[in-house]
Design a protein around this motif. Structure first.
Motif, PDB file in Angstrom:
ATOM      1  N   ARG A   5     107.011 -72.310  71.336  1.00 53.93           N
ATOM      2  CA  ARG A   5     105.914 -72.119  72.291  1.00 53.93           C
ATOM      3  C   ARG A   5     105.046 -73.366  72.373  1.00 53.93           C
ATOM      4  O   ARG A   5     104.610 -73.770  73.450  1.00 53.93           O
ATOM      5  CB  ARG A   5     105.077 -70.905  71.897  1.00 53.93           C
ATOM      6  CG  ARG A   5     105.841 -69.590  71.932  1.00 53.93           C
ATOM      7  CD  ARG A   5     104.895 -68.396  71.905  1.00 53.93           C
ATOM      8  NE  ARG A   5     104.057 -68.384  70.718  1.00 53.93           N
ATOM      9  CZ  ARG A   5     104.360 -67.776  69.574  1.00 53.93           C
ATOM     10  NH1 ARG A   5     105.529 -67.148  69.461  1.00 53.93           N
ATOM     11  NH2 ARG A   5     103.531 -67.787  68.552  1.00 53.93           N
ATOM     12  N   PHE A  27     108.877 -65.811  79.280  1.00 53.38           N
ATOM     13  CA  PHE A  27     108.486 -67.075  78.650  1.00 53.38           C
ATOM     14  C   PHE A  27     108.374 -68.173  79.705  1.00 53.38           C
ATOM     15  O   PHE A  27     107.394 -68.939  79.731  1.00 53.38           O
ATOM     16  CB  PHE A  27     109.515 -67.447  77.590  1.00 53.38           C
ATOM     17  CG  PHE A  27     109.197 -68.687  76.802  1.00 53.38           C
ATOM     18  CD1 PHE A  27     108.563 -68.595  75.581  1.00 53.38           C
ATOM     19  CD2 PHE A  27     109.559 -69.948  77.279  1.00 53.38           C
ATOM     20  CE1 PHE A  27     108.282 -69.740  74.835  1.00 53.38           C
ATOM     21  CE2 PHE A  27     109.283 -71.091  76.545  1.00 53.38           C
ATOM     22  CZ  PHE A  27     108.646 -70.986  75.316  1.00 53.38           C
ATOM     23  N   ASN A  63     113.053 -61.459  78.335  1.00 59.48           N
ATOM     24  CA  ASN A  63     112.112 -62.192  77.494  1.00 59.48           C
ATOM     25  C   ASN A  63     112.069 -63.667  77.872  1.00 59.48           C
ATOM     26  O   ASN A  63     111.006 -64.293  77.892  1.00 59.48           O
ATOM     27  CB  ASN A  63     112.510 -62.064  76.022  1.00 59.48           C
ATOM     28  CG  ASN A  63     112.469 -60.635  75.537  1.00 59.48           C
ATOM     29  OD1 ASN A  63     113.256 -59.811  75.983  1.00 59.48           O
ATOM     30  ND2 ASN A  63     111.566 -60.327  74.625  1.00 59.48           N
ATOM     31  N   ARG A  83     117.981 -65.950  70.624  1.00 60.46           N
ATOM     32  CA  ARG A  83     117.603 -64.647  70.092  1.00 60.46           C
ATOM     33  C   ARG A  83     117.228 -63.603  71.139  1.00 60.46           C
ATOM     34  O   ARG A  83     117.361 -62.404  70.907  1.00 60.46           O
ATOM     35  CB  ARG A  83     116.432 -64.822  69.120  1.00 60.46           C
ATOM     36  CG  ARG A  83     116.093 -63.567  68.337  1.00 60.46           C
ATOM     37  CD  ARG A  83     115.128 -63.849  67.193  1.00 60.46           C
ATOM     38  NE  ARG A  83     115.742 -64.705  66.174  1.00 60.46           N
ATOM     39  CZ  ARG A  83     115.187 -64.972  65.003  1.00 60.46           C
ATOM     40  NH1 ARG A  83     113.991 -64.463  64.716  1.00 60.46           N
ATOM     41  NH2 ARG A  83     115.797 -65.754  64.141  1.00 60.46           N
ATOM     42  N   ASP A  84     116.770 -64.014  72.311  1.00 55.34           N
ATOM     43  CA  ASP A  84     116.211 -63.078  73.286  1.00 55.34           C
ATOM     44  C   ASP A  84     117.225 -62.659  74.340  1.00 55.34           C
ATOM     45  O   ASP A  84     118.222 -63.335  74.579  1.00 55.34           O
ATOM     46  CB  ASP A  84     115.017 -63.722  74.006  1.00 55.34           C
ATOM     47  CG  ASP A  84     113.925 -64.162  73.052  1.00 55.34           C
ATOM     48  OD1 ASP A  84     113.625 -63.399  72.113  1.00 55.34           O
ATOM     49  OD2 ASP A  84     113.398 -65.270  73.240  1.00 55.34           O
ATOM     50  N   TYR A  93     113.615 -69.737  71.042  1.00 56.59           N
ATOM     51  CA  TYR A  93     113.452 -68.332  71.413  1.00 56.59           C
ATOM     52  C   TYR A  93     111.964 -68.031  71.537  1.00 56.59           C
ATOM     53  O   TYR A  93     111.109 -68.775  71.038  1.00 56.59           O
ATOM     54  CB  TYR A  93     114.146 -67.381  70.442  1.00 56.59           C
ATOM     55  CG  TYR A  93     113.667 -67.407  69.014  1.00 56.59           C
ATOM     56  CD1 TYR A  93     112.663 -66.551  68.567  1.00 56.59           C
ATOM     57  CD2 TYR A  93     114.246 -68.265  68.080  1.00 56.59           C
ATOM     58  CE1 TYR A  93     112.243 -66.557  67.253  1.00 56.59           C
ATOM     59  CE2 TYR A  93     113.846 -68.277  66.770  1.00 56.59           C
ATOM     60  CZ  TYR A  93     112.840 -67.418  66.351  1.00 56.59           C
ATOM     61  OH  TYR A  93     112.431 -67.435  65.045  1.00 56.59           O
ATOM     62  N   ALA A  94     111.635 -66.960  72.207  1.00 55.29           N
ATOM     63  CA  ALA A  94     110.275 -66.743  72.687  1.00 55.29           C
ATOM     64  C   ALA A  94     109.240 -66.550  71.586  1.00 55.29           C
ATOM     65  O   ALA A  94     108.098 -66.990  71.721  1.00 55.29           O
ATOM     66  CB  ALA A  94     110.245 -65.555  73.646  1.00 55.29           C
ATOM     67  N   SER A  95     109.575 -65.871  70.495  1.00 59.50           N
ATOM     68  CA  SER A  95     108.578 -65.603  69.454  1.00 59.50           C
ATOM     69  C   SER A  95     108.481 -66.705  68.414  1.00 59.50           C
ATOM     70  O   SER A  95     107.739 -66.583  67.443  1.00 59.50           O
ATOM     71  CB  SER A  95     108.885 -64.271  68.766  1.00 59.50           C
ATOM     72  OG  SER A  95     110.156 -64.315  68.130  1.00 59.50           O
ATOM     73  N   CYS A  96     109.208 -67.791  68.597  1.00 57.83           N
ATOM     74  CA  CYS A  96     109.164 -68.946  67.695  1.00 57.83           C
ATOM     75  C   CYS A  96     107.930 -69.781  68.030  1.00 57.83           C
ATOM     76  O   CYS A  96     107.824 -70.352  69.120  1.00 57.83           O
ATOM     77  CB  CYS A  96     110.443 -69.755  67.876  1.00 57.83           C
ATOM     78  SG  CYS A  96     110.386 -71.450  67.312  1.00 57.83           S
ATOM     79  N   ALA A  97     106.975 -69.841  67.096  1.00 55.10           N
ATOM     80  CA  ALA A  97     105.706 -70.537  67.348  1.00 55.10           C
ATOM     81  C   ALA A  97     105.895 -72.010  67.718  1.00 55.10           C
ATOM     82  O   ALA A  97     105.266 -72.496  68.674  1.00 55.10           O
ATOM     83  CB  ALA A  97     104.790 -70.391  66.139  1.00 55.10           C
ATOM     84  N   GLY A 108     110.576 -66.202  60.504  1.00 54.13           N
ATOM     85  CA  GLY A 108     111.440 -65.963  61.646  1.00 54.13           C
ATOM     86  C   GLY A 108     112.189 -67.170  62.149  1.00 54.13           C
ATOM     87  O   GLY A 108     112.946 -67.079  63.097  1.00 54.13           O
ATOM     88  N   TYR A 109     111.998 -68.328  61.554  1.00 49.83           N
ATOM     89  CA  TYR A 109     112.734 -69.509  61.954  1.00 49.83           C
ATOM     90  C   TYR A 109     112.771 -70.457  60.771  1.00 49.83           C
ATOM     91  O   TYR A 109     112.005 -70.322  59.817  1.00 49.83           O
ATOM     92  CB  TYR A 109     112.058 -70.205  63.153  1.00 49.83           C
ATOM     93  CG  TYR A 109     110.665 -70.706  62.838  1.00 49.83           C
ATOM     94  CD1 TYR A 109     110.447 -72.006  62.381  1.00 49.83           C
ATOM     95  CD2 TYR A 109     109.563 -69.869  62.966  1.00 49.83           C
ATOM     96  CE1 TYR A 109     109.174 -72.447  62.068  1.00 49.83           C
ATOM     97  CE2 TYR A 109     108.288 -70.314  62.656  1.00 49.83           C
ATOM     98  CZ  TYR A 109     108.092 -71.605  62.215  1.00 49.83           C
ATOM     99  OH  TYR A 109     106.835 -72.043  61.910  1.00 49.83           O
TER     100      TYR A 109
END
Length: 209
Positions: A104, A139, A135, A130-131, A97-101, A49-50
């Protein structure tokens, strides 16, 4: 096809890495007209995803920074944000973006540096690639982020404005923009050594004094 890029000094965690050079405009990159290794990762189509940056830190000499970058967008709260709002300040621009480990993982460090430099002439600005706003707000609540983020998913205006400094889909990427609106430094990938970013910010603030 490549546009010449400024000479830069490159540092990595414990080793010296080759500075990323010859970055193309975003439209050219996405059509495959590049040999950038991050672009190669993008085209591989992995499921993570990234595109993971290599952690390299590129610093650009003042004389080689070129023109100021102008940008504008709307943040997660619906407020307009533009480069004019940060005139005369150093700005740390973080693409995330929020789902990028890695995004975070680095968020707490970015917030700490935001608090550290808030009264020293530097501001932080996120660019969410992305969000949607909800979202991004969630975050911020989770990681106690207090600086705004432009929601850039719809038109990619912020990414285009900085396209000669960021590879396609390389998230996270953090840029230090000087008081004149020019990119002074870039970190590709997760910030795992906050002291390095702190030094970049401090050195950029000190320029011209």
């Amino acid at each position: 096809m490549n546009t010449p890029r400024p000479a830069a000094r490159t540092r990595t965690r414990g080793t010296v890495a080759r500075a990323a050079t010859g970055l193309l405009a975003l439209a050219l990159v996405l059509t495959g007209c590049t040999s950038d290794p991050l672009a190669e990762q993008y085209r591989e189509g992995s499921n993570k995803g990234y595109v993971a940056g290599d952690g390299s830190v590129t610093e650009i000499a003042e004389a080689d920074r070129g023109a100021a970058i102008e940008y504008a967008g709307v943040d997660e709260n619906g407020d307009t944000v533009s480069s004019a709002d940060y005139a005369g300040q150093v700005v740390v621009v973080n693409f995330w973006y929020a789902s990028c480990a890695p995004c975070r993982a680095e968020a707490p460090d970015l917030q700490k540096l935001n608090e550290k430099f808030g009264d020293q002439g530097a501001s932080f600005l996120g660019v969410n690639v992305r969000d949607q706003a909800a979202n991004a707000i969630a975050f911020n609540d989770t990681y106690k982020i207090t600086y705004p983020s432009v929601i850039d998913v719809d038109d990619g205006g912020m990414q285009l404005a900085f396209s000669d400094r960021i590879p396609p889909n390389a998230v996270p990427t953090t840029l230090v923009v000087d008081k004149e609106g020019r990119v002074a430094a870039r970190i590709l990938g997760q910030i795992t050594a906050p002291s390095i970013l702190s030094t970049l910010i401090r050195d950029t603030i000190a320029e011209g004094k």
